[in-house]
Structure formats: structure tokens, C-alpha cells
Scaffold this motif. Sequence first.
Motif, PDB file in Angstrom:
ATOM      1  N   CYS A   1       0.852  -1.197   0.000  1.00  0.00           N
ATOM      2  CA  CYS A   1       0.000   0.000   0.000  1.00  0.00           C
ATOM      3  C   CYS A   1       0.883   1.240   0.000  1.00  0.00           C
ATOM      4  O   CYS A   1       1.851   1.313   0.757  1.00  0.00           O
ATOM      5  CB  CYS A   1      -0.889   0.033   1.235  1.00  0.00           C
ATOM      6  SG  CYS A   1      -2.039  -1.325   1.333  1.00  0.00           S
TER       7      CYS A   1
ATOM      8  N   GLU B   1      -3.628   4.464  -1.133  1.00  0.00           N
ATOM      9  CA  GLU B   1      -4.450   5.019  -0.068  1.00  0.00           C
ATOM     10  C   GLU B   1      -4.556   6.519  -0.294  1.00  0.00           C
ATOM     11  O   GLU B   1      -3.545   7.201  -0.432  1.00  0.00           O
ATOM     12  CB  GLU B   1      -3.818   4.756   1.307  1.00  0.00           C
ATOM     13  CG  GLU B   1      -3.755   3.305   1.674  1.00  0.00           C
ATOM     14  CD  GLU B   1      -3.248   3.064   3.087  1.00  0.00           C
ATOM     15  OE1 GLU B   1      -3.282   3.993   3.919  1.00  0.00           O
ATOM     16  OE2 GLU B   1      -2.819   1.931   3.353  1.00  0.00           O
TER      17      GLU B   1
ATOM     18  N   ILE C   1      -7.866   2.390  -1.514  1.00  0.00           N
ATOM     19  CA  ILE C   1      -8.362   2.416  -0.142  1.00  0.00           C
ATOM     20  C   ILE C   1      -8.664   3.872   0.206  1.00  0.00           C
ATOM     21  O   ILE C   1      -7.857   4.767  -0.060  1.00  0.00           O
ATOM     22  CB  ILE C   1      -7.296   1.885   0.839  1.00  0.00           C
ATOM     23  CG1 ILE C   1      -6.950   0.430   0.525  1.00  0.00           C
ATOM     24  CG2 ILE C   1      -7.741   2.055   2.287  1.00  0.00           C
ATOM     25  CD1 ILE C   1      -5.726  -0.090   1.270  1.00  0.00           C
TER      26      ILE C   1
ATOM     27  N   ASP D   1      -8.563   6.197   3.047  1.00  0.00           N
ATOM     28  CA  ASP D   1      -7.889   6.238   4.340  1.00  0.00           C
ATOM     29  C   ASP D   1      -8.572   7.258   5.252  1.00  0.00           C
ATOM     30  O   ASP D   1      -9.229   8.190   4.781  1.00  0.00           O
ATOM     31  CB  ASP D   1      -6.425   6.627   4.113  1.00  0.00           C
ATOM     32  CG  ASP D   1      -5.538   6.395   5.304  1.00  0.00           C
ATOM     33  OD1 ASP D   1      -5.952   5.701   6.255  1.00  0.00           O
ATOM     34  OD2 ASP D   1      -4.398   6.897   5.293  1.00  0.00           O
TER      35      ASP D   1
ATOM     36  N   TYR E   1     -11.522  -0.773  -0.178  1.00  0.00           N
ATOM     37  CA  TYR E   1     -11.522  -0.763   1.280  1.00  0.00           C
ATOM     38  C   TYR E   1     -11.808   0.631   1.810  1.00  0.00           C
ATOM     39  O   TYR E   1     -11.435   1.625   1.198  1.00  0.00           O
ATOM     40  CB  TYR E   1     -10.137  -1.156   1.835  1.00  0.00           C
ATOM     41  CG  TYR E   1      -9.756  -2.585   1.644  1.00  0.00           C
ATOM     42  CD1 TYR E   1     -10.004  -3.531   2.635  1.00  0.00           C
ATOM     43  CD2 TYR E   1      -9.115  -3.001   0.487  1.00  0.00           C
ATOM     44  CE1 TYR E   1      -9.628  -4.848   2.471  1.00  0.00           C
ATOM     45  CE2 TYR E   1      -8.739  -4.320   0.312  1.00  0.00           C
ATOM     46  CZ  TYR E   1      -9.001  -5.238   1.310  1.00  0.00           C
ATOM     47  OH  TYR E   1      -8.633  -6.548   1.139  1.00  0.00           O
TER      48      TYR E   1
ATOM     49  N   LYS F   1     -10.561   2.447   5.276  1.00  0.00           N
ATOM     50  CA  LYS F   1      -9.670   2.277   6.418  1.00  0.00           C
ATOM     51  C   LYS F   1     -10.202   3.128   7.557  1.00  0.00           C
ATOM     52  O   LYS F   1     -10.314   4.351   7.435  1.00  0.00           O
ATOM     53  CB  LYS F   1      -8.234   2.669   6.078  1.00  0.00           C
ATOM     54  CG  LYS F   1      -7.281   2.376   7.222  1.00  0.00           C
ATOM     55  CD  LYS F   1      -5.853   2.730   6.872  1.00  0.00           C
ATOM     56  CE  LYS F   1      -5.208   1.572   6.180  1.00  0.00           C
ATOM     57  NZ  LYS F   1      -3.736   1.788   6.066  1.00  0.00           N
TER      58      LYS F   1
END
Length: 189
Positions: free
Chosen positions: A28, A62, A90, A92, A111, A113
Motif C-alpha cells: 500500500c 491510499e 483504499i 484512508d 476498502y 480504512k
Amino acid sequence: IGEVVLEEACRQAKEWHEQRPSDPPAVCVNLSARQFREPGLVDTVAHIIDEAKLEPRHLFFEITESTAMSDALATAATLEELQNLGVRAIIDDFGTGYSSLSYLERFPVDYFKIDRSFVAGLDRDPGTEMLVSAVIRLANSLVLKTIAEGVETEQQLDRLRGMGCDLAQGYLFSEPLPAEGVADLFCTG
């Protein structure tokens, strides 16, 4: 500097893949708001992963929630281009910005986070548990996975597991390590 970091991350990931071809780890990379908005980002990423001979599916970017929401239409377009390369994304620090739910479903991300401030609050504030649970349910409804950052205690991990959080990171698992130390974790973990 961001480009150099990306080059090194891809080079290191490729090295780890050669050490562990049956279960290659993903890497990442945090993108700053400025780097994310840079014209030519997607071409630069394509060039770097090609040079490193890294499968794009092993690279995650991210971006912070506030970066994503600062220009939601441009964010969606850039994320879609990165997704077309095979790179994953992602969001974040989820929950710390000002997300518009109508845009969240448009972002091609994998995702959310969960910010460490929420994870730390699990030990102190019952209301925080409701917020974290809501984020996990939101992610699930959008067919996304969740990562909790800043996990430091078994109690936090147990609560997160009970809520259905998919992944966790933090000092409970390991302190920050140099590349060699990470490779050693692969052998023991």
C-alpha cells in the motif's frame, strides 16, 4: 518524492513476491492530495509498475477521505483509471472527513480504512463502538472491505472482529519495520 516512493515500493514488492511466489503480499502506498491530482498520475503509475514487473493487483493506493471528497468527480475518474490498470484503492482515515454518501458509492475503491482515533476510542467511549460498527456496515452494504488502523490491544481486536472488520493493522501486530524485518515476518507469520 512521491514518484520515488512509489518506485521503491513497487521494487520492494516485486522482491517480496520473488521470495514468496505462492502467496505474494500486496503493498500500500499513500498518495498525497497533490500527487493524486497530478496530471499524468495514471501514466506514471503504469510506467512504474511495468518497470518493476509488478502485477497491478498487488498495488494499493491510499487516499484520505478529505482528498477524495475535495473534488469527487475528478476523484471518481482518477480512481476508475487506476482500477482499469488493475491497481486497487483504499479510502484512508474514513470517518474523519465530510463524505457525501452519494459519491462514496461511485468511487471504485476496495476498502475503507477506519481511522486510528476511532479504534483508540473503542477502549474509552461506548459511542465510538456504534460509529465503527456503522462504518463497517456501510462498507459491507457497498460491497467493500474494512481495515482498522492503530490496533494496539487484544480487546480492540476482539471488538473489531465481533463487528465484522476484515483486516487490522497496528502495534499489536508489529512496530514499523525495515524491509528485511517485513520479509522475516513472512517467514514466521
